[in-house]
Design a protein around this motif. Structure first.
Motif, PDB file in Angstrom:
ATOM      1  N   LEU A 174       0.908  -1.122  -0.021  1.00  0.00           N
ATOM      2  CA  LEU A 174      -0.099   0.096   0.074  1.00  0.00           C
ATOM      3  C   LEU A 174       0.858   1.293  -0.133  1.00  0.00           C
ATOM      4  N   ALA A 175       2.096   1.274   0.736  1.00  0.00           N
ATOM      5  CA  ALA A 175       2.727   2.352   0.876  1.00  0.00           C
ATOM      6  C   ALA A 175       3.668   2.702  -0.501  1.00  0.00           C
ATOM      7  N   PHE A 176       4.063   1.693  -1.380  1.00  0.00           N
ATOM      8  CA  PHE A 176       4.607   1.773  -2.667  1.00  0.00           C
ATOM      9  C   PHE A 176       3.369   2.299  -3.659  1.00  0.00           C
ATOM     10  N   THR A 177       2.386   1.818  -3.588  1.00  0.00           N
ATOM     11  CA  THR A 177       0.962   2.028  -4.450  1.00  0.00           C
ATOM     12  C   THR A 177       0.941   3.664  -4.183  1.00  0.00           C
ATOM     13  N   THR A 178       1.108   4.020  -3.122  1.00  0.00           N
ATOM     14  CA  THR A 178       0.616   5.372  -2.513  1.00  0.00           C
ATOM     15  C   THR A 178       1.640   6.246  -3.165  1.00  0.00           C
ATOM     16  N   ALA A 179       2.793   5.952  -2.808  1.00  0.00           N
ATOM     17  CA  ALA A 179       4.044   6.708  -3.223  1.00  0.00           C
ATOM     18  C   ALA A 179       3.947   7.022  -4.629  1.00  0.00           C
ATOM     19  N   ALA A 180       3.785   5.872  -5.332  1.00  0.00           N
ATOM     20  CA  ALA A 180       3.743   5.905  -7.039  1.00  0.00           C
ATOM     21  C   ALA A 180       2.713   6.600  -7.439  1.00  0.00           C
ATOM     22  N   ALA A 181       1.446   6.606  -6.953  1.00  0.00           N
ATOM     23  CA  ALA A 181       0.296   7.368  -7.313  1.00  0.00           C
ATOM     24  C   ALA A 181       0.598   8.976  -7.195  1.00  0.00           C
ATOM     25  N   ARG A 182       1.248   9.274  -5.898  1.00  0.00           N
ATOM     26  CA  ARG A 182       1.367  10.665  -5.571  1.00  0.00           C
ATOM     27  C   ARG A 182       2.701  11.242  -6.345  1.00  0.00           C
ATOM     28  N   GLY A 183       3.397  10.436  -6.750  1.00  0.00           N
ATOM     29  CA  GLY A 183       4.793  10.839  -7.085  1.00  0.00           C
ATOM     30  C   GLY A 183       5.990  11.232  -6.153  1.00  0.00           C
ATOM     31  N   GLU A 184       5.604  10.557  -4.905  1.00  0.00           N
ATOM     32  CA  GLU A 184       6.370  10.899  -3.825  1.00  0.00           C
ATOM     33  C   GLU A 184       7.479   9.793  -3.331  1.00  0.00           C
ATOM     34  N   ARG A 185       8.572  10.302  -2.708  1.00  0.00           N
ATOM     35  CA  ARG A 185       9.458   9.399  -2.313  1.00  0.00           C
ATOM     36  C   ARG A 185       8.910   8.532  -1.129  1.00  0.00           C
ATOM     37  N   LEU A 186       9.656   7.556  -0.857  1.00  0.00           N
ATOM     38  CA  LEU A 186       9.162   6.455   0.033  1.00  0.00           C
ATOM     39  C   LEU A 186      10.101   6.422   1.317  1.00  0.00           C
ATOM     40  N   VAL A 187       9.725   6.897   2.405  1.00  0.00           N
ATOM     41  CA  VAL A 187      10.760   6.494   3.613  1.00  0.00           C
ATOM     42  C   VAL A 187      10.548   5.178   4.337  1.00  0.00           C
ATOM     43  N   ALA A 188      11.125   4.271   4.384  1.00  0.00           N
ATOM     44  CA  ALA A 188      11.117   2.833   4.900  1.00  0.00           C
ATOM     45  C   ALA A 188      11.704   2.879   6.284  1.00  0.00           C
ATOM     46  N   VAL A 189      11.186   2.815   7.320  1.00  0.00           N
ATOM     47  CA  VAL A 189      11.440   2.834   8.549  1.00  0.00           C
ATOM     48  C   VAL A 189      11.708   1.414   9.338  1.00  0.00           C
ATOM     49  N   HIS A 190      12.970   1.010   9.724  1.00  0.00           N
ATOM     50  CA  HIS A 190      12.886  -0.532  10.321  1.00  0.00           C
ATOM     51  C   HIS A 190      13.688  -0.374  11.569  1.00  0.00           C
ATOM     52  N   ALA A 191      13.043  -0.851  12.463  1.00  0.00           N
ATOM     53  CA  ALA A 191      13.908  -0.815  13.941  1.00  0.00           C
ATOM     54  C   ALA A 191      14.032  -2.510  14.115  1.00  0.00           C
ATOM     55  N   TRP A 192      15.286  -2.677  15.069  1.00  0.00           N
ATOM     56  CA  TRP A 192      15.506  -3.851  15.174  1.00  0.00           C
ATOM     57  C   TRP A 192      14.665  -4.599  16.288  1.00  0.00           C
ATOM     58  N   SER A 193      14.343  -3.496  17.149  1.00  0.00           N
ATOM     59  CA  SER A 193      13.542  -4.207  18.454  1.00  0.00           C
ATOM     60  C   SER A 193      12.471  -3.224  18.735  1.00  0.00           C
ATOM     61  N   ASP A 194      11.252  -3.551  19.494  1.00  0.00           N
ATOM     62  CA  ASP A 194      10.570  -2.872  19.967  1.00  0.00           C
ATOM     63  C   ASP A 194      10.605  -2.319  21.209  1.00  0.00           C
ATOM     64  N   VAL A 195      11.803  -2.733  21.877  1.00  0.00           N
ATOM     65  CA  VAL A 195      11.720  -2.114  23.215  1.00  0.00           C
ATOM     66  C   VAL A 195      13.383  -1.524  23.199  1.00  0.00           C
ATOM     67  N   ASP A 196      13.659  -0.701  24.313  1.00  0.00           N
ATOM     68  CA  ASP A 196      14.922  -0.018  24.410  1.00  0.00           C
ATOM     69  C   ASP A 196      15.821  -0.925  24.531  1.00  0.00           C
ATOM     70  N   LEU A 197      17.201  -0.725  23.832  1.00  0.00           N
ATOM     71  CA  LEU A 197      18.210  -1.499  23.756  1.00  0.00           C
ATOM     72  C   LEU A 197      19.376  -0.656  24.192  1.00  0.00           C
ATOM     73  N   HIS A 198      20.348  -1.577  25.044  1.00  0.00           N
ATOM     74  CA  HIS A 198      21.673  -0.618  25.488  1.00  0.00           C
ATOM     75  C   HIS A 198      22.746  -1.584  24.729  1.00  0.00           C
ATOM     76  N   LEU A 199      23.138  -1.089  23.778  1.00  0.00           N
ATOM     77  CA  LEU A 199      24.149  -1.772  23.148  1.00  0.00           C
ATOM     78  C   LEU A 199      25.584  -0.871  23.079  1.00  0.00           C
ATOM     79  N   GLU A 200      26.611  -1.830  23.363  1.00  0.00           N
ATOM     80  CA  GLU A 200      27.881  -1.039  22.986  1.00  0.00           C
ATOM     81  C   GLU A 200      28.306  -0.650  21.499  1.00  0.00           C
ATOM     82  N   PRO A 201      28.755   0.532  21.201  1.00  0.00           N
ATOM     83  CA  PRO A 201      28.911   1.112  19.865  1.00  0.00           C
ATOM     84  C   PRO A 201      29.332   0.067  18.888  1.00  0.00           C
ATOM     85  N   ASP A 202      30.361  -1.018  19.191  1.00  0.00           N
ATOM     86  CA  ASP A 202      30.673  -1.929  18.406  1.00  0.00           C
ATOM     87  C   ASP A 202      29.615  -2.987  18.092  1.00  0.00           C
TER      88      ASP A 202
END
Length: 294
Positions: A174-202
Motif C-alpha cells: 500500500l505504501a509503494f502504491t500510494t507513493a507511486a500514485a502521488r509521485g512521492e518518495r518512500l521512507v522505509a523505517v525499520h527498527a531491530w527491536s520494539d524495546v529500548d536496547l543498550h548496546l555497546e557502539p561496536d
C-alpha cells in the motif's frame, strides 16, 4: 489468501474507497482526502453515513435533499467533486442503520480502503469520534486511513514501518502504491527491536549492518515492481514509533501494519500502530496483515 510479497494476488484487491461522513468539518476533510486517493488510484468512491437505530431516513443517489442524512451526503458529495475536479470517479452515497464503527467495519469486507476523520459532531449519526476511528482501524478487514482535521492536502514523502516479517508485506504494497500514485518518495523505517536496547557502539555497528542488509532485501522486490519510487532506507536501534513520529512531521502519509493479538480476528491493535495512530498529525493508514484478511 495471505499476502506473500510483490505480485501477490491478494494485494490486488481493488474495491472502492469508502469514507464515513457525519456532517462535521473533520469528516469533510476525510472526504476530500479520500476523493484524492480514489482519483489517483482510479477507484470508485462511496460516501457512507450511519444512522442511529430507530431514526427513519431515506438516502439514495436520486433522492432529493430533505432528511438530515440526505443533507450530509449531499454536502459530502459536493466536497468530493470539488476535490476531484475533472477526474472521472464514480461517487455513490449510502446510509445504513447502526453504529458508525459497526457500519464501517461491515463495509470494509468489500472495500480497498476505509477512510475516517479523527472526530465528529455526534449528532444523528453518533459521530466519528476518536474511539470510532480506533475501533474501525482495529477491526476492519481492509486498510483504514485516519485523517486528522486540516491534513487532507498534506504533502511530502510516504513513511512506512517495516519489521522484516510477512506482516509488513501488505503495508509495504500500500505504501509503494500510494507513493507511486502521488509521485512521492518512500521512507522505509525499520527498527531491530520494539524495546529500548543498550548496546555497546561496536555491537550496534555490527547489528546495524545486518539490519540494513535485511531491510534492503525486504524492499528489493517492491522497488523492481515500482521502479519510479525513490526509496530512503532508515534503520533505528529500537522504538520504531519515535522515528515514525519524527518523520511524520514532513510526511504526507504514514503507513503501518496492524499486528493485533487474537488468533482469529486481530482483537487489538499492535503497540506500534496504536501509538502512531494517536501521535502523528498527518493521515495514518493502518493495514491488516495478510493472514487477517483471509
Amino acid at each position: 489468501m495471505a499476502d506473500t510479497g510483490p505480485g501477490s494476488a491478494s494485494t490486488s484487491r481493488r474495491g472502492p474507497v469508502v469514507v464515513g461522513v457525519d456532517g462535521s468539518a473533520d469528516a469533510e476533510d476525510a472526504v476530500s482526502w479520500a476523493a484524492d486517493v480514489a482519483g489517483r488510484q482510479g477507484l470508485d468512491l462511496i460516501l457512507l453515513t450511519a444512522v442511529a437505530s430507530g431514526v427513519h431516513v431515506t438516502a439514495t443517489v436520486d433522492s432529493p435533499p430533505g432528511s438530515t442524512a440526505d443533507a450530509v451526503l449531499s454536502r459530502a458529495r459536493r466536497v468530493a467533486r470539488d476535490r476531484l475536479g475533472d477526474a472521472r470517479v464514480r461517487i455513490d452515497v449510502e446510509s445504513d442503520h447502526g453504529t458508525p464503527a459497526g457500519v464501517l467495519v461491515d463495509r470494509s469486507e468489500t472495500a480497498w480502503l476505509v477512510v475516517v476523520g479523527t472526530r465528529g459532531l455526534g449528532e444523528f449519526t453518533g459521530g466519528l469520534s476518536g474511539s470510532v476511528s480506533t475501533a474501525v482501524a482495529t477491526h476492519a478487514r481492509c486498510a483504514v486511513a485516519v485523517v486528522p482535521a486540516g491534513t487532507a492536502r498534506a504533502t511530502g514523502p510516504v513513511v512506512v514501518g517495516v519489521d522484516g516479517t510477512a506482516n509488513s508485506m501488505p503495508a509495504l504494497r500500500l505504501a509503494f502504491t500510494t507513493a507511486a500514485a502521488r509521485g512521492e518518495r518512500l521512507v522505509a523505517v525499520h527498527a531491530w527491536s520494539d524495546v529500548d536496547l543498550h548496546l555497546e557502539p561496536d555491537a550496534w555497528s555490527r547489528t546495524e549492518e545486518g539490519e540494513q542488509a535485511a531491510l534492503a532485501e525486504s524492499l528489493a522486490g517492491w522497488s523492481e515492481e515500482f521502479p519510479t519510487v525513490d526509496v530512503e532506507r532508515v534503520v533505528v536501534r529500537d522504538r520504531p514509533v519515535r522515528e515514525l513520529v519524527a518523520r511524520s512531521a514532513s510526511a504526507s502519509t504514514v503507513v503501518v501494519g496492524r499486528r493485533g493479538r487474537g488468533g482469529f480476528r486481530s482483537l487489538l491493535l499492535g503497540s506500534t500502530s496504536r501509538a502512531v495512530l494517536h501521535s502523528v498529525e498527518v493521515p495514518v493508514v493502518v493495514v491488516p496483515a495478510g493472514d487477517e484478511t483471509r
